[in-house]
Design a protein around this motif. Structure first.
Motif, PDB file in Angstrom:
ATOM      1  N   SER A  22       0.833  -1.211   0.000  1.00  0.00           N
ATOM      2  CA  SER A  22       0.000   0.000   0.000  1.00  0.00           C
ATOM      3  C   SER A  22       0.863   1.254   0.000  1.00  0.00           C
ATOM      4  O   SER A  22       0.580   2.218  -0.729  1.00  0.00           O
ATOM      5  CB  SER A  22      -0.923   0.012   1.222  1.00  0.00           C
ATOM      6  N   LEU A  23       1.919   1.247   0.802  1.00  0.00           N
ATOM      7  CA  LEU A  23       2.811   2.408   0.864  1.00  0.00           C
ATOM      8  C   LEU A  23       3.560   2.596  -0.457  1.00  0.00           C
ATOM      9  O   LEU A  23       3.773   3.735  -0.903  1.00  0.00           O
ATOM     10  CB  LEU A  23       3.802   2.242   2.020  1.00  0.00           C
ATOM     11  N   VAL A  24       3.936   1.482  -1.092  1.00  0.00           N
ATOM     12  CA  VAL A  24       4.596   1.561  -2.400  1.00  0.00           C
ATOM     13  C   VAL A  24       3.658   2.181  -3.439  1.00  0.00           C
ATOM     14  O   VAL A  24       4.034   3.083  -4.201  1.00  0.00           O
ATOM     15  CB  VAL A  24       5.043   0.156  -2.851  1.00  0.00           C
ATOM     16  N   LEU A  25       2.407   1.721  -3.448  1.00  0.00           N
ATOM     17  CA  LEU A  25       1.413   2.247  -4.398  1.00  0.00           C
ATOM     18  C   LEU A  25       1.071   3.704  -4.080  1.00  0.00           C
ATOM     19  O   LEU A  25       0.817   4.490  -4.991  1.00  0.00           O
ATOM     20  CB  LEU A  25       0.147   1.391  -4.360  1.00  0.00           C
ATOM     21  N   LEU A  26       1.065   4.046  -2.798  1.00  0.00           N
ATOM     22  CA  LEU A  26       0.827   5.440  -2.409  1.00  0.00           C
ATOM     23  C   LEU A  26       1.929   6.333  -2.960  1.00  0.00           C
ATOM     24  O   LEU A  26       1.654   7.440  -3.464  1.00  0.00           O
ATOM     25  CB  LEU A  26       0.769   5.553  -0.881  1.00  0.00           C
ATOM     26  N   LEU A  27       3.164   5.849  -2.889  1.00  0.00           N
ATOM     27  CA  LEU A  27       4.296   6.596  -3.440  1.00  0.00           C
ATOM     28  C   LEU A  27       4.124   6.821  -4.936  1.00  0.00           C
ATOM     29  O   LEU A  27       4.320   7.952  -5.436  1.00  0.00           O
ATOM     30  CB  LEU A  27       5.595   5.831  -3.164  1.00  0.00           C
ATOM     31  N   LEU A  28       3.714   5.780  -5.652  1.00  0.00           N
ATOM     32  CA  LEU A  28       3.473   5.922  -7.097  1.00  0.00           C
ATOM     33  C   LEU A  28       2.330   6.896  -7.374  1.00  0.00           C
ATOM     34  O   LEU A  28       2.384   7.688  -8.314  1.00  0.00           O
ATOM     35  CB  LEU A  28       3.150   4.559  -7.707  1.00  0.00           C
ATOM     36  N   GLY A  29       1.276   6.831  -6.543  1.00  0.00           N
ATOM     37  CA  GLY A  29       0.141   7.740  -6.704  1.00  0.00           C
ATOM     38  C   GLY A  29       0.533   9.187  -6.501  1.00  0.00           C
ATOM     39  O   GLY A  29       0.084  10.077  -7.230  1.00  0.00           O
ATOM     40  N   ILE A  30       1.385   9.448  -5.503  1.00  0.00           N
ATOM     41  CA  ILE A  30       1.840  10.814  -5.231  1.00  0.00           C
ATOM     42  C   ILE A  30       2.674  11.342  -6.394  1.00  0.00           C
ATOM     43  O   ILE A  30       2.532  12.504  -6.800  1.00  0.00           O
ATOM     44  CB  ILE A  30       2.656  10.853  -3.918  1.00  0.00           C
ATOM     45  N   VAL A  31       3.523  10.471  -6.951  1.00  0.00           N
ATOM     46  CA  VAL A  31       4.316  10.877  -8.123  1.00  0.00           C
ATOM     47  C   VAL A  31       3.391  11.215  -9.290  1.00  0.00           C
ATOM     48  O   VAL A  31       3.573  12.226  -9.987  1.00  0.00           O
ATOM     49  CB  VAL A  31       5.310   9.759  -8.525  1.00  0.00           C
ATOM     50  N   GLY A  32       2.367  10.375  -9.506  1.00  0.00           N
ATOM     51  CA  GLY A  32       1.400  10.649 -10.556  1.00  0.00           C
ATOM     52  C   GLY A  32       0.673  11.963 -10.340  1.00  0.00           C
ATOM     53  O   GLY A  32       0.434  12.727 -11.281  1.00  0.00           O
ATOM     54  N   LEU A  33       0.348  12.243  -9.089  1.00  0.00           N
ATOM     55  CA  LEU A  33      -0.335  13.497  -8.746  1.00  0.00           C
ATOM     56  C   LEU A  33       0.559  14.696  -9.029  1.00  0.00           C
ATOM     57  O   LEU A  33       0.101  15.728  -9.531  1.00  0.00           O
ATOM     58  CB  LEU A  33      -0.730  13.466  -7.267  1.00  0.00           C
ATOM     59  N   LEU A  34       1.848  14.553  -8.719  1.00  0.00           N
ATOM     60  CA  LEU A  34       2.799  15.636  -9.000  1.00  0.00           C
ATOM     61  C   LEU A  34       2.911  15.887 -10.504  1.00  0.00           C
ATOM     62  O   LEU A  34       2.973  17.040 -10.948  1.00  0.00           O
ATOM     63  CB  LEU A  34       4.183  15.278  -8.424  1.00  0.00           C
ATOM     64  N   VAL A  35       2.940  14.803 -11.279  1.00  0.00           N
ATOM     65  CA  VAL A  35       3.020  14.941 -12.742  1.00  0.00           C
ATOM     66  C   VAL A  35       1.788  15.653 -13.277  1.00  0.00           C
ATOM     67  O   VAL A  35       1.883  16.560 -14.115  1.00  0.00           O
ATOM     68  CB  VAL A  35       3.186  13.557 -13.412  1.00  0.00           C
ATOM     69  N   LEU A  36       0.602  15.266 -12.780  1.00  0.00           N
ATOM     70  CA  LEU A  36      -0.644  15.906 -13.217  1.00  0.00           C
ATOM     71  C   LEU A  36      -0.675  17.374 -12.839  1.00  0.00           C
ATOM     72  O   LEU A  36      -1.068  18.227 -13.630  1.00  0.00           O
ATOM     73  CB  LEU A  36      -1.849  15.186 -12.597  1.00  0.00           C
TER      74      LEU A  36
END
Length: 290
Positions: A22-36
């Protein structure tokens, strides 16, 4: 008692694995949010660059308004704003703090149309072509005024930030997959003797893989839902504290980001499970103890 302890350990290991993923996926989600957000902020900055078309003084106001309406029909223009000589004079008087018209005896300013471009047309090459386009209306436009250095600086910085974010995204993805792969590999390592026993009784490889893949997919889905809930909480509190930080992004895009996190979570867990299970399917019994 022993069975109870074993079940407790298995549940603890499963819970630890879910939290880690979950923490790994959260990290990926935050990166995606930054890109957006970077894309949205880039578009916002580009679309707020102002290009002032200085109109010839001998052009009648109805002709100026008609020219403005014509400009609004073009795809490359987001919006326009017509500023009369009188409005321009009032703005300048407020900035100077004195009545310069009374001193000069006349209003030296010209009527102006402020043009705001769509972000796709705010690159230096496009702006140069558009400048020539505006100046081709020589019967109406006297001069095109904009901060060329600022335009170049913004585009250069956006390009650098995009490259950095892309590199960070790739790095975080590799780190995330490595962490996730290690977590699942340790989980399957604890079941290596069960896998070997199934091989010894003649179970086919696909039969052995099936429950592990199903378990990995379920684990990925549960972890994804936890990561999405945490990501939503971060967005909610970020907006509450910093003032609509994510508000410029289309809610549909946010929803697609959540779906992407869920899909990536399931696929990564299934892929990592396959890598680990195949390793132990190829392993000889004697090597299970090393």
């Amino acid at each position: 008692m022993k069975k109870s302890n074993i079940k407790t350990k298995i549940r603890g290991a499963y819970l630890t694995s879910v939290v880690s993923i979950s923490l790994v996926l959260l990290l990926l989600g935050i990166v995606g949010l930054l890109v957006l957000n970077a894309k949205q902020m880039s578009d916002y900055v580009k679309e707020n660059l102002c290009f002032s078309l200085i109109i010839n003084n001998d052009v009648a106001e109805p002709d100026i308004k008609q020219f403005q309406k014509t400009l609004d029909t073009h795809d490359f223009i987001k919006s326009t704003e017509y500023i009369t000589k009188e409005d321009a004079a009032k703005q300048l008087q407020e900035e100077l703090g004195e009545d310069f018209i009374e001193t000069l005896g006349y209003n030296p300013l010209s009527p102006t149309i402020n043009v705001y471009l769509n972000s796709d047309y705010a690159s230096p090459d496009s702006i140069a072509k558009l400048e020539n386009f505006f100046m081709s209306k020589s019967g109406i436009v006297n001069e095109v005024s904009y901060q060329q250095n600022l335009v170049n600086l913004i585009n250069d910085n956006i390009r650098k930030v995009s490259v950095i974010l892309l590199a960070l995204s790739a790095l975080f993805f590799l780190i995330s997959f490595a962490l996730l792969n290690n977590t699942i590999r340790l989980q399957i390592y604890s079941k290596r003797f069960i896998i070997n026993t199934m091989k010894l009784v003649g179970a086919k490889k696909n039969f052995i893989r099936r429950p592990f893949i199903a378990s990995g997919a379920l684990q990925g889905l549960i972890s994804s839902l936890i990561a999405i809930a945490l990501l939503y909480t971060i967005i909610y509190f970020a907006n509450a504290q910093l003032g609509d930080l994510i508000g410029t992004i289309d809610p549909l895009v946010i929803a697609l980001l959540f779906v992407a996190v869920a899909v990536i979570g399931v696929l990564l867990c299934v892929f990592a499970t396959l890598l680990s299970i195949n390793k132990y399917l190829r392993l000889k019994t004697i090597n299970l103890y090393y």
